[in-house]
Structures are given as C-alpha cells and as structure tokens.
Design an enzyme around this catalytic site. Structure first.
Site, PDB file in Angstrom:
ATOM      1  N   ASP A  93       0.850  -1.193   0.000  1.00 43.81           N
ATOM      2  CA  ASP A  93       0.000   0.000   0.000  1.00 43.81           C
ATOM      3  C   ASP A  93       0.889   1.247   0.000  1.00 43.81           C
ATOM      4  O   ASP A  93       1.569   1.515   0.989  1.00 43.81           O
ATOM      5  CB  ASP A  93      -0.899  -0.052   1.255  1.00 43.81           C
ATOM      6  CG  ASP A  93      -1.691   1.230   1.449  1.00 43.81           C
ATOM      7  OD1 ASP A  93      -1.803   2.014   0.489  1.00 43.81           O
ATOM      8  OD2 ASP A  93      -2.211   1.420   2.574  1.00 43.81           O
ATOM      9  N   ASN A 143      -0.194   4.445  -0.370  1.00 40.03           N
ATOM     10  CA  ASN A 143      -0.798   5.726   0.040  1.00 40.03           C
ATOM     11  C   ASN A 143      -1.519   5.666   1.391  1.00 40.03           C
ATOM     12  O   ASN A 143      -2.258   6.581   1.743  1.00 40.03           O
ATOM     13  CB  ASN A 143      -1.753   6.240  -1.046  1.00 40.03           C
ATOM     14  CG  ASN A 143      -2.908   5.273  -1.284  1.00 40.03           C
ATOM     15  OD1 ASN A 143      -2.994   4.235  -0.620  1.00 40.03           O
ATOM     16  ND2 ASN A 143      -3.785   5.603  -2.205  1.00 40.03           N
ATOM     17  N   ASP A 170      -4.016   3.939   2.550  1.00 39.14           N
ATOM     18  CA  ASP A 170      -5.468   3.751   2.702  1.00 39.14           C
ATOM     19  C   ASP A 170      -5.821   2.321   3.126  1.00 39.14           C
ATOM     20  O   ASP A 170      -6.988   1.945   3.166  1.00 39.14           O
ATOM     21  CB  ASP A 170      -6.209   4.138   1.407  1.00 39.14           C
ATOM     22  CG  ASP A 170      -5.883   3.202   0.250  1.00 39.14           C
ATOM     23  OD1 ASP A 170      -5.054   2.282   0.429  1.00 39.14           O
ATOM     24  OD2 ASP A 170      -6.459   3.392  -0.836  1.00 39.14           O
ATOM     25  N   ASP A 225      -1.861  -1.143  -3.940  1.00 38.71           N
ATOM     26  CA  ASP A 225      -2.207  -0.387  -5.144  1.00 38.71           C
ATOM     27  C   ASP A 225      -1.100  -0.530  -6.195  1.00 38.71           C
ATOM     28  O   ASP A 225      -0.045  -1.116  -5.930  1.00 38.71           O
ATOM     29  CB  ASP A 225      -2.441   1.091  -4.787  1.00 38.71           C
ATOM     30  CG  ASP A 225      -1.371   1.619  -3.839  1.00 38.71           C
ATOM     31  OD1 ASP A 225      -0.182   1.402  -4.140  1.00 38.71           O
ATOM     32  OD2 ASP A 225      -1.725   2.205  -2.790  1.00 38.71           O
ATOM     33  N   ASP A 247     -10.050 -15.859 -16.649  1.00 36.35           N
ATOM     34  CA  ASP A 247     -10.845 -16.303 -15.502  1.00 36.35           C
ATOM     35  C   ASP A 247     -12.013 -17.193 -15.966  1.00 36.35           C
ATOM     36  O   ASP A 247     -12.674 -16.894 -16.972  1.00 36.35           O
ATOM     37  CB  ASP A 247     -11.402 -15.055 -14.798  1.00 36.35           C
ATOM     38  CG  ASP A 247     -12.070 -15.364 -13.480  1.00 36.35           C
ATOM     39  OD1 ASP A 247     -11.365 -15.798 -12.562  1.00 36.35           O
ATOM     40  OD2 ASP A 247     -13.295 -15.165 -13.371  1.00 36.35           O
ATOM     41  N   GLU A 306      -7.822 -20.443 -16.831  1.00 38.67           N
ATOM     42  CA  GLU A 306      -8.243 -20.993 -15.541  1.00 38.67           C
ATOM     43  C   GLU A 306      -9.448 -21.874 -15.844  1.00 38.67           C
ATOM     44  O   GLU A 306     -10.557 -21.390 -16.042  1.00 38.67           O
ATOM     45  CB  GLU A 306      -8.653 -19.868 -14.571  1.00 38.67           C
ATOM     46  CG  GLU A 306      -8.903 -20.404 -13.173  1.00 38.67           C
ATOM     47  CD  GLU A 306     -10.196 -19.943 -12.514  1.00 38.67           C
ATOM     48  OE1 GLU A 306     -10.346 -20.190 -11.312  1.00 38.67           O
ATOM     49  OE2 GLU A 306     -11.065 -19.346 -13.174  1.00 38.67           O
TER      50      GLU A 306
END
Ligand code: NOJ
Length: 534
Positions: free
Chosen positions: A27, A29, A31, A35, A206, A279
C-alpha cells in the site's frame, strides 16, 4: 519437447510466473489497500526472486464484491488501485526489469455496475441490452428458470423488478455474459487490444471453461450434489463426484473452444507474442488438453497440486499424467501449489512439506506459478468472522469460511503488524506473530523460505535454460521417495517417514532443509527435497 533456443519467442513455456494480488501486495498511500504504485515500488523485490513474469489479479474499476473479479469497466483502473497512468508506469518498470506482464481477463461475467447491465435493467425484457446477458422469464410458478446453484452458494438466478431473472454462476453482483451474442466477443477483443497496447504480454483467463452454457432452461437432476462436487473443500465419494462433474451444463461445453480459436487469431495478430493461460477446472483432466491445442490457448492451469496430498505415489501419478497428456499437443505443463482461491500450501501441507514441494516442482519441465507470499512460507491467517469479506462466506451464511485467509497482505518489515504493508489500517488484519516471516527478516536469513526460493530459482534458470525431458526414479516409491533426473541434475523428495540413503559421492546444489551428507553419501530425511549431482 523443443529446445529453448527454438522456442525463444515462446517465453512462457518454462517461465516462472509470480502472481500478485494487488490489494494485498503493498500500500503506497496509506489507505489500507495495496495499489499499483505500491507494486511498482516493490518490483525490484519481485525481479530479485528470479522470476520471469508477473500476473496481476484484477485491478479494474469494480465495486469489489468479489475481490475485483466483478469488473465494472475492464478498460480502466479502479481508484483504489490508482489510474491508467499508474498501470502504464508499472508495466514499463516491469519490462525495464526484464519481467513480462500478464493481466487478468474476466469473460464469464461483468459486475452489475457495468454500464451494459445497468442499461439492460432499464431496457426491459426482449431488448438487445438484455440479450448480452442471460435474462429469462420465471417458470409459471414464479420460480427461477432452472434450479442451478451459484458456485458461491444460494440460487444462480436473481429476479429483477419486472419479474425476469438473470443468471449468475457466482455472486448476484456478477451477471453472466451471453457468449452467443457477437457483441460480447467484440467487446472482449477490444479489451485484449487495449491491454496489449498498454504493454501487457499476456492474459490469465478467468473461468475460461464457463463461457458456453447448455440446457439453460432445464433443471439439473441433483443441483446440490453438483454444487458440492464443484467445491474442493466438500468431501464426496470419488465416483459420485466424477459422475456429477461429467454432467455440469455450464462448464467445459464444446462451445468454449470456438471462442478460443477466434481469440487465438486475435492474439496472433499483434506484433509481439501474446500468451494466454486458461483458468479451467475440467473433468476428466484429459479434457484440459483441448484448451491448449495449437490453435487455442498457450497454457492451462493444472490444479491437481493445489489439492494433492504430500505423498510420493499420488504426486508421481498426477505429475506424470499431466506431462504425458500434454505431449499429444506439444504444450507445456503448469505447476501451482497456491493461489488466491485456495488455502495456502504452508497451512494445507505444513511448513516443511511445502518447502520440499516447491523445490521439487521447480525442477519440473514447464511453467511454475508462485502466489505472492508463498515464497515467504506464509500460512493462512486466522480471521475473525467480522473481518471476512469473501462473498463465499457471506452467501453461505458462514458455512464456508471462504478465501480471505489466503489473501491477507504481505508482511514486509518491522516487528509489529501490519509489518510495513501500509501506514494505515490494512483491509484484512495481518497476524501479530508474523514478525519472523517478513521480507526483511527472511532476506537476512540464509535458511529462510525466501532464501530457498531465490536459490532454487537461480539454479533452475542456470541448469534448465534449455528445455529437456525428465527421467523418473520410482524405485523407492513404496517408501515415499520420488525422484527424477533432468539435464544431469538429480531431484528427490521424501514424503515417507524414514530417512533414505540416496547416493554416494554427491554434490548438493539445494535442499529444502538440513540433510545428512557424510563423505558425499547423501541421506534424505522425511519432508525434505534435494537437488544434487552425482
Ligand atoms: C476465479 C477467480 O480466481 C476467483 O477469485 C473468482 O471469485 C471467480 N473466478 C469468479 O470470477
């Protein structure tokens, strides 16, 4: 198998691919969620592992009801992860470090927040907007068009205000797309082109086996049994499971292959080689071979080892079958022991066993996938129910705990949770006792899981840079010892309960734990794997 030189443009065949779950990686930033800039900052760490490529789970615009596998706009980045410029920077940095980049594509369904679905709700029954999904009228008694159960539990249909139902194999926020509608295919090709233009080198597809549905207006004879048969955590007699799995009306139908033949032409239309990995959980496993025929996809995940016990006989049977099956199409196997959908291997098999499995697999021909944190030997985290976010947990009213335990963020540094992952409150709590598992600690420890992965991957690229077949040694399989040699390297695993003498005059290249080796005579203890030369 072809030589690496001849196959240079087919970089994926023997590649080690590192799966990043963006929300849990780093992370940047504060939060509490990982990211894209966070990934960019940590790419050097990934490159230093010695992998060839990264695969990123979805980071697209999404209400995040299913960890981003509910995509509201596949051609944009969700603000929680950054923006398109961040994606470009991340991809460029990966390329600078010599890493290829695979992104996820989710063609079975969109999010109900996608503009197509919102338009379908407004447009009403019979409209071209509804024809992009599977909308049907209720049965005469008002119940859903059929009795299928969602893979996440509960009915696979949700009713809208005007009385029609739409199909969702997963969460109700993930309406299935209608692949008989050419608009759907055109839109996905546009998405593929978009990410290739952004720099992607390939795609993980997916639910690749789910796009074609059959008998959509017919009830299944045993929907509950089918739903259990599809859950790897539900126990069932093998013959019952096999017969149920052979009757799934929405997986592995012939129609999917036409889609991938057409996608393959699209992949081949770009200047650089673009690969795709399916997948696809298919039954029986031989059906998987069809997905990697020369005019379809490049790889299919082999999920056998995600559920296999640490037991030499079973491992031999599964690995050997996979290698043999694929010879028919000249495709290479893929090996994975962890991902974001399954219990972490260190919890499922045990810490020592999971190290031995990894070292053993890195010697096999084909491509190896590593799920972020696997290299640290992370176990599943114990979570309080109030912290769980997986729709599997929510839709089964807690009966199934879901996949959050394997998605807890990475521990990077320091003595206290959240171990450098975030300056804020992480979206899932990191266990307080992970202080010995951090990247920083393991980097300093030559016996750590991280050190083992790095040294094994470096040996793998040194010795297996040209692809070659293996030859098995199953002479001690009854004692739980499985071995093979490849390019002059001997690779053994001991799943039994006794130490075994392997050979005299050996030079050990790598081992998953301590070994006895006196005057070159190597003894392999239980729960260990070793690479050596004679
Ligand atoms: C497979 C993905 O790996 C999983 O995380 C997701 O929930 C389902 N597909 C539905 O998209």
């Amino acid at each position: 198998m072809t030589s690496r030189t001849a196959a240079d443009s087919k970089w994926w065949q023997e590649a080690v691919i590192y799966q990043i779950y963006p929300r849990s990686f780093f992370d940047s930033n504060g939060d509490g969620e990982g990211d894209l800039p966070g990934i960019t900052q940590k790419l050097q760490y990934v490159a230093d592992l010695g992998v060839d490529a990264i695969w990123l789970s979805p980071f697209y615009t999404s209400p995040n009801k299913d960890g981003g596998y509910d995509v509201a706009n596949p051609r944009d980045v969700d603000p929680r992860f950054g923006n398109l410029a961040d994606a470009k920077l991340m991809i460029n940095k990966a390329h600078d470090l010599g890493l290829k980049v695979l992104v996820d594509i989710v063609p079975n369904h969109f999010s109900s927040e996608h503009e197509w679905f919102k338009a379908a709700l407004i447009a009403g029954p019979g409209s071209k907007e509804r024809a992009r999904f599977h909308f049907y009228d209720a049965k005469v008694d008002g119940t859903p068009p059929n009795n299928w159960i969602s893979l996440f539990g509960g009915p696979a249909w949700t009713q809208v205000a005007d009385g029609q139902y739409y199909l969702h194999l997963f969460d109700s926020s993930q309406p299935d797309l209608n692949w008989e509608n050419p608009e759907v295919d055109a839109d996905f090709k546009e998405t593929i082109s978009f990410w290739v233009k952004m720099g992607a080198d390939g795609f993980r597809i997916d639910v690749a086996h789910g796009l074609a549905k059959e008998n959509i207006l017919t009830d299944h004879h045993d929907p509950k049994g089918l739903s259990d048969a599809l859950r790897i955590d539900a126990e069932m007699e093998i013959s019952k499971r096999e017969s149920l799995l052979a009757s799934v009306p929405y997986f592995d139908r012939a129609g999917v292959h036409e889609i991938y033949r057409s996608w393959r032409k699209h992949f081949d239309s770009f200047e650089k080689p673009i690969m795709a990995v399916a997948e696809a959980w298919v039954h029986p496993p031989i059906n998987g071979v069809a997905y990697v025929r020369p005019d379809e996809l490049h790889q299919i995940f082999n999920f056998d080892l995600l559920i296999a016990p640490f037991e030499a006989k079973t491992l031999f049977r599964l690995i050997n079958n996979t290698i043999d099956m694929l010879k028919g199409v000249d495709a290479y196997p893929t090996w994975a022991i962890s991902n974001h959908d399954s219990p972490r291997v260190a919890s499922r098999l045990g810490a020592e066993e999971s190290r031995a499995m990894a070292l053993f697999l890195f010697g096999l021909p084909g491509s190896c996938y590593i799920y972020n944190g696997q290299e640290l030997g992370l176990p599943d985290a114990e979570l309080a129910d109030r912290d769980r976010q997986d729709p599997v947990f929510l839709r089964t009213n807690g009966e199934a705990k879901g996949r959050d335990g394997a998605r807890v963020p990475m521990p990077w540094s320091g003595e206290e949770t959240p171990f450098g992952f975030s300056a804020g409150k992480p979206w899932l709590p990191l266990p307080t006792n992970w202080n010995e598992l951090t990247v920083d600690k393991q980097t300093l420890n030559s016996e750590s899981s991280l050190a083992l992965y790095k040294s094994a991957l470096s040996l793998r690229s040194k010795f297996f840079s040209g692809t070659s077949d293996l030859s098995w040694d199953i002479s001690r399989i009854e004692q739980g010892v499985l071995g093979f040699s490849r390019s002059g390297i001997q690779i053994y695993l001991n799943s039994g309960d006794k130490s075994v003498k392997l050979a005299a005059s050996t030079i050990i290249l790598s081992s998953s734990g301590s070994l006895t080796c006196e005057n070159g005579e190597l003894e392999l203890m239980p729960k260990r794997a070793v690479w050596f030369v004679k």
